[in-house]
Design an enzyme around this catalytic site. Structure first.
Site: not given
Length: 381
Positions: A206, A298
Site C-alpha cells: 500500500e 486485500e
C-alpha cells in the site's frame, strides 16, 4: 431476476412471465457450469415488485468436471492476457482466497490444520502471505522472515493453492524506502521458487503519500531483478493512496492508464473496505477493470481500520462486480485478531483450532467463507 452461480452471473434480467393463476406453474431453464460439491445459486429480483414465486430448483448434470483436483492442477501457470488473469489454457479466471495477518504477530494462525481447512473446507484458490517490512517484520530479521515465507510457499504448494508473496510495505509509504531490501528478498524468492507454477509476486502492498510516477519507477527497477530469475510469474503492482488507484488521495485510475508500468505480465492492485469505501471506489474499480489488469489483493467488509461493523450489502456489490469482470480477490484476514475483520474468534489460533466449519468464525468469517467456497468454474476448453 439475475441468476448467479458461485458468484458468476449466468442469466442477467431473466424474465419470468406471469402464469395467470396460483395453481399454474411454468419451468424456466438456465444453463450454467457447476462444480463438484457445494454450489451457491442466487436469484436476485431486478424489479420494484420483486421476483416470481419459486417452487423448486432442480439440476441436471452435464459434462465431466475439468481435469485435476486442485486450483493449481486445473489452471497451471497463470499469465496476464489483456485485462484478465488467465490460466494455462488462455482462459480468464477468478481466484478467491484469504490473506494471512502479519507473520510477526500471527504466524500461529498459519498451521498445518489451518491451511488444511483453508484448502479443503474453505476451498480457497489462493493464499496471500503477508510479510510486513516494518512494524517488527522483515527489516528486524530478514533471514527469519524469508525462511518463514519459504515454508508457507511450500505448504500452499503442497495443497494445490496459489501463493501471493506480499511485500507488505505500509509505513513509510514510499516504496523506494525498501527498494534495496525488496531486491534482496525477491531475488532469493525467485531463485528458489521460480520454477513453481503457483506464485504471484505483490511488490508493494500500500504505497501512500507519493505520486504514481514514484511508484512506477520503483516497479520498473524491481521487476527486472525478479525477471532475471523468474520470467513467468505475474507481478502485482500496488497503486497510489493505499492501493485505491489514487481515489483516497483525490486521483483516479487515469494516471495509470496514461502512464502504465513498462513491463509485461503484470497486474495492478486495488484494496477496499466496504464500510468505508462507497460507490466512488466501486465505480473506479469497475472503470479500471475495463482498461487495466486488476487484482484485489486485500478487502474487508468493515471500515478501513479492519474493524467495526460489517457492511455486507456494499460488500456483495463488490463481490458481484468482481465476479462479472473476473477480478480475483483476497480477503483480509485469516487470523484471530480482536478486530472484526479477522475471521476467527479470539483464542482460536492459540488453541490450535478448531479450524473447520462456521463454529470458530466471526460473522465476517462466515460471510467470506461462503463466498470463497463458491469458486470459479475454471474453464479449460
Amino acid at each position: 431476476m439475475n441468476i448467479t452461480v458461485n458468484g458468476a452471473v449466468v442469466a442477467a434480467g431473466r424474465a419470468f412471465p406471469g402464469t395467470g393463476a396460483w395453481t399454474s406453474w411454468n419451468t424456466a431453464t438456465v444453463t450454467a457450469d457447476l462444480r463438484a460439491g457445494a454450489n451457491t445459486v442466487r436469484a436476485t429480483a431486478t424489479t420494484a415488485n420483486g421476483g416470481p414465486n419459486v417452487d423448486s430448483l432442480a439440476t441436471d448434470a452435464g459434462g465431466p468436471p475439468p481435469a485435476g483436483r486442485t486450483p493449481v492442477e486445473i489452471n497451471g501457470q497463470l499469465k496476464v492476457c489483456g485485462t484478465k488473469l488467465c490460466n494455462q489454457y488462455g482462459k480468464p479466471i477468478q481466484l478467491r482466497g484469504m490473506s494471512t495477518h502479519g507473520l510477526q504477530w500471527y504466524n500461529q494462525c498459519v498451521t498445518t490444520g489451518s491451511l488444511n481447512a483453508l484448502a479443503t473446507d474453505w476451498n480457497a484458490d489462493v493464499l496471500r502471505i503477508s510479510m510486513y517490512i516494518q512494524e517488527g517484520g522483515y527489516e528486524t530479521d530478514p533471514r527469519r522472515f524469508t525462511d518463514m515465507v519459504h515454508s508457507i510457499i511450500e505448504q500452499a504448494t503442497a495443497r494445490g493453492m496459489y501463493a501471493i508473496v506480499d511485500w507488505h510495505m505500509l509505513t513509510p509509504g514510499d516504496p523506494h524506502h525498501n527498494l534495496a531490501r525488496a531486491k534482496t528478498f525477491f531475488t532469493e524468492i525467485a531463485q528458489r521458487h521460480g520454477n513453481k507454477n503457483n506464485l504471484l509476486y505483490e511488490i508493494a502492498n500500500e504505497p501512500s503519500g507519493v505520486s504514481w510516477s514514484r511508484i512506477k519507477s520503483y516497479a520498473e527497477q524491481l521487476i527486472p531483478v525478479i525477471r532475471q530469475n523468474d520470467p513467468d510469474t505475474p507481478v502485482l503492482v500496488g497503486t497510489r493512496a493505499w492501493s485505491s488507484l489514487g481515489v483516497s488521495e483525490g486521483a483516479s485510475e487515469a494516471e495509470i492508464v496514461n502512464s502504465p508500468v513498462n513491463a509485461s505480465n503484470i497486474m495492478y492492485t486495488f484494496h477496499f473496505y466496504a464500510a468505508s469505501h462507497d460507490s466512488e471506489y466501486l465505480d473506479t474499480l469497475s472503470r479500471a477493470a475495463d482498461k487495466l489488469p486488476m487484482f484485489v489483493t486485500e478487502f474487508g467488509t468493515q471500515t478501513a481500520s479492519g474493524d467495526g461493523g460489517n457492511n455486507f450489502t456494499r460488500s456483495q456489490q463488490y463481490i458481484d462486480l468482481m465476479a462479472s469482470k473476473k477480478i480475483s480477490w483476497v480477503n483480509w484476514n485469516y487470523s484471530d485478531d480482536s478486530r472484526s475483520g479477522a475471521v476467527f474468534k479470539d483464542g482460536t489460533c492459540n488453541s490450535n483450532g478448531p479450524w473447520t466449519g462456521t463454529g470458530p468464525l466471526k460473522p465476517a468469517g462466515v460471510w467470506v467463507r461462503d463466498r470463497i467456497r463458491s469458486a470459479d468454474n475454471f474453464p479449460t476448453g
